[in-house]
Structure formats: structure tokens, C-alpha cells
Design a protein around this motif. Structure first.
Motif, short mmCIF file in Angstrom:
data_model
loop_
_atom_site.label_atom_id
_atom_site.label_comp_id
_atom_site.label_asym_id
_atom_site.label_seq_id
_atom_site.Cartn_x
_atom_site.Cartn_y
_atom_site.Cartn_z
N SER A 235 0.82 -1.21 0.00
CA SER A 235 0.00 0.00 0.00
C SER A 235 0.85 1.26 0.00
N LEU A 236 2.06 1.16 0.53
CA LEU A 236 2.93 2.33 0.63
C LEU A 236 4.00 2.36 -0.46
N GLY A 237 4.15 1.26 -1.19
CA GLY A 237 5.17 1.21 -2.22
C GLY A 237 6.58 1.09 -1.65
N VAL A 238 6.70 0.40 -0.52
CA VAL A 238 8.00 0.19 0.10
C VAL A 238 8.19 -1.31 0.32
N THR A 239 9.32 -1.70 0.88
CA THR A 239 9.59 -3.12 1.09
C THR A 239 9.06 -3.57 2.46
N PRO A 240 8.80 -4.87 2.61
CA PRO A 240 8.40 -5.38 3.92
C PRO A 240 9.43 -5.08 5.01
N ALA A 241 10.71 -5.16 4.69
CA ALA A 241 11.73 -4.85 5.68
C ALA A 241 11.62 -3.40 6.14
N GLN A 242 11.37 -2.50 5.20
CA GLN A 242 11.21 -1.09 5.58
C GLN A 242 10.00 -0.89 6.48
N VAL A 243 8.93 -1.63 6.24
CA VAL A 243 7.75 -1.53 7.11
C VAL A 243 8.09 -2.00 8.51
N GLY A 244 8.84 -3.11 8.62
CA GLY A 244 9.21 -3.61 9.94
C GLY A 244 10.04 -2.62 10.72
N LEU A 245 10.95 -1.94 10.06
CA LEU A 245 11.78 -0.94 10.73
C LEU A 245 10.96 0.31 11.06
N ALA A 246 10.10 0.72 10.14
CA ALA A 246 9.27 1.90 10.39
C ALA A 246 8.34 1.67 11.57
N TRP A 247 7.81 0.47 11.71
CA TRP A 247 6.95 0.15 12.86
C TRP A 247 7.70 0.38 14.16
N LEU A 248 8.97 0.00 14.22
CA LEU A 248 9.76 0.21 15.43
C LEU A 248 9.91 1.69 15.74
N LEU A 249 10.15 2.50 14.73
CA LEU A 249 10.29 3.94 14.97
C LEU A 249 8.99 4.54 15.48
N HIS A 250 7.87 4.02 15.05
CA HIS A 250 6.58 4.51 15.52
C HIS A 250 6.21 3.96 16.89
N ARG A 251 6.89 2.92 17.33
CA ARG A 251 6.50 2.25 18.56
C ARG A 251 6.69 3.11 19.79
N ALA A 252 7.81 3.85 19.85
CA ALA A 252 8.11 4.71 21.00
C ALA A 252 9.16 5.72 20.59
N PRO A 253 9.16 6.91 21.19
CA PRO A 253 10.10 7.95 20.77
C PRO A 253 11.54 7.70 21.18
N ASN A 254 11.77 6.76 22.10
CA ASN A 254 13.14 6.48 22.54
C ASN A 254 13.80 5.35 21.77
N VAL A 255 13.16 4.88 20.68
CA VAL A 255 13.71 3.80 19.88
C VAL A 255 14.78 4.34 18.93
N LEU A 256 15.95 3.68 18.95
CA LEU A 256 17.01 3.95 17.99
C LEU A 256 17.31 2.65 17.25
N LEU A 257 17.43 2.74 15.94
CA LEU A 257 17.67 1.55 15.13
C LEU A 257 19.14 1.46 14.72
#
Length: 299
Positions: A235-257
Motif C-alpha cells: 500500500s505504501l510502495g516500500v519493502t516489507p523490511a522497511q515496514v518492519g523498521l518503520a513500525w519500530l520507529l513509531h512504537r516509542a520515541p526512545n527507539v534507535l535503530l
């Protein structure tokens, strides 16, 4: 939901929320110039937080970091102790949990990185998540380990202390010593540590998940194999891996990848995750994915 903030704090310093994990640099062991160029590319693209360890490639990652980084880059390099290289063993690692081993590992990292002070050192406790478990004289009380880590900090060899493979009770015990970050296995498909993430957020401790896409070895679920992840990615035109990482960034403001890669294009794809916005519908779809245990033992 708005795009996640571009920086978060670790050890009192704001860094880009997407850094670089150096473990996969060893895939370029026979192409050292390429490894150096890859790390330079990351820094030139804005990466200012690099995660490493002496046991990554038996010192290769640290050697590449030493060669690639310049003082003017102002990159925060975080390393870890609690395991040592074991080239002749069944696994390439052995536990190194005793206080004298932690001190020796700090000295090894100082030497291989060519610095007088390590900005952040994560103590890999091995209490939870996937990986090895300590046995015999490697079962060491957390207080004894924190004593040597704080002594090293007082000596100026360590700037800040982090914890890895830790439980909520372990973090609570350690907080009075001053903890900058926690590194535990955590991903969309492995959310056992939600309560620990919440504790870190409340205490101003950075959350730096490893295995952010799940299955790094047999027995661990993989984010990229989830149908819901593919639906959102399409739906976003990105890869599944990018979605998995983006979900982490949205999970909490103190998340660093700190995703790792040995490929320039993959590195660019990881860095582009900061520009991916997940709306409430996408987050609801992803949050509904089943969480599974990461308690897989090695050794």
C-alpha cells in the motif's frame, strides 16, 4: 500519525534515529576497502551512531571503524562486552561475564578502535532473549558486573553504560548506576519486552533493538514473512523490511535503530525508513500480528 522524530537521545546526546550496526561488515572481510567505503557512505548520509563489538569479525569491524571514521565526523560509537571471540569453538563466541573479563574486553575495544574512551559500552547480560546462556563461573551477579563497569567509567575509559539481554528486574536494579540504553531482541513479531520498552521510555533510557526484523537464525520468526506486513508495504510502495523498521520507529520515541548491511543499496533503503509514515490503519494492521517468543538458545 506524523512521521517519527529524526533524533533521539542516548547518553545525553541526540543522534539520528537510524544508525548502523557493524556486525555485517565481516561479510566484506576480504574486501576491506569496500567495507571502509560502505561505512563512509553511511556517515556521509547522516549516520552518527554506530554499534560494534570486538567480537564482530574477530576485530574486523572495529578495525574498519578505526580506519573509516575521522574525529571531525563526531560519530557516537557504542560497543559491547560480555562475550569474546572464539575462532576455534563450535560457535564463534564464548561468554565472558566475569568482572576481569569485562575489563579485558573494554581494553580490547579501546585498543582496536584506537581511542582512549568508549562513548557507550553495553554489558551483554544473557538473561533473556535468543542466544547463549551463562554456565558455571560465567553466572555472575549483576551488581559485581556493574561495579567494574562503573569503575571503568570513573577511570574515564567508558563514557556511559548500557545493558543488553536484560530483564525488567535487572534494569530496575541497574538504574541507580546510570544506564544509557538497553539492547534486547525486539521486533514486530517478538514483543515480549513491551513492558521493558515502556520502563525505558519512562526512565529516559534509549531502546536499541537487535534482530529488528526477527529471524537472524533458525527458530526465530521473521517480520518479512508476515502477510500483514506485505499488505502495508504494497500500500505504501516500500519493502516489507522497511515496514518492519518503520513500525519500530513509531512504537516509542526512545527507539534507535542500528540495522546492519554489507550493501550500499540496502543501507540507503534502511536510511529511507525515517521518511515512512504509518497511519493509524496501518499501525492497527501491524499491531494485530502475533508476537512470538525469542527464547531460542545457542551453545
Amino acid at each position: 500519525m506524523s512521521t517519527p522524530t529524526r533524533t533521539a537521545a542516548i547518553a545525553g546526546r541526540a543522534v539520528a534515529r537510524i544508525g548502523y550496526g557493524a556486525a555485517q561488515l565481516d561479510r566484506l572481510h576480504d574486501r576491506r576497502d569496500e567495507a571502509v567505503a560502505l561505512l563512509r557512505h553511511a556517515v556521509d548520509a547522516g549516520v552518527d551512531h554506530v554499534d560494534t563489538a570486538e567480537f564482530y569479525g574477530f576485530g574486523f569491524a572495529n578495525a574498519v571503524i578505526r580506519e573509516a571514521l575521522r574525529p571531525t565526523d563526531d560519530v557516537m560509537v557504542a560497543t559491547k562486552v560480555g562475550a569474546d571471540p572464539d575462532p576455534g569453538g563450535r560457535l564463534p563466541l564464548r561468554t565472558a561475564q566475569r568482572p576481569e573479563e569485562l575489563r579485558a574486553s573494554v581494553e580490547d575495544n579501546l585498543r582496536s578502535l584506537g581511542v582512549d574512551r568508549l562513548a557507550v559500552v553495553n554489558l551483554r547480560r544473557l538473561d533473556s532473549g535468543p542466544g547463549m546462556r551463562p554456565e558455571g563461573d560465567q553466572v555472575v551477579d549483576l551488581d559485581d558486573q556493574l561495579a567494574v563497569m562503573t569503575a571503568l567509567r570513573d577511570e574515564g575509559k567508558v563514557g556511559a553504560i548500557g545493558l543488553s539481554g536484560v530483564t525488567p528486574d535487572g534494569l530496575r536494579r541497574a538504574l541507580p548506576a546510570g544506564i544509557a540504553c538497553v539492547q534486547n531482541a525486539y521486533s514486530l513479531v517478538a514483543r515480549d519486552d513491551d513492558d521493558l520498552l515502556g520502563l525505558c521510555a519512562a526512565e529516559g533510557v534509549a531502546w536499541v533493538p537487535f534482530f529488528p526484523l526477527g529471524g537472524a537464525f533458525a527458530g526465530l520468526p521473521k517480520v518479512t514473512e508476515e502477510p500483514a506486513v506485505h499488505v502495508v508495504a504494497d500500500s505504501l510502495g516500500v519493502t516489507p523490511a522497511q515496514v518492519g523498521l518503520a513500525w519500530l520507529l513509531h512504537r516509542a520515541p526512545n527507539v534507535l535503530l542500528i540495522p546492519g548491511t554489507a550493501d550500499h543499496d540496502h543501507l540507503d533503503a534502511n536510511l529511507a525508513v525515517g521518511g515512512i509514515t504509518l497511519d493509524d490503519a496501518a499501525l492497527a494492521t501491524l499491531d494485530a500480528v502475533e508476537s512470538r517468543s525469542t527464547d531460542v538458545r545457542l551453545g
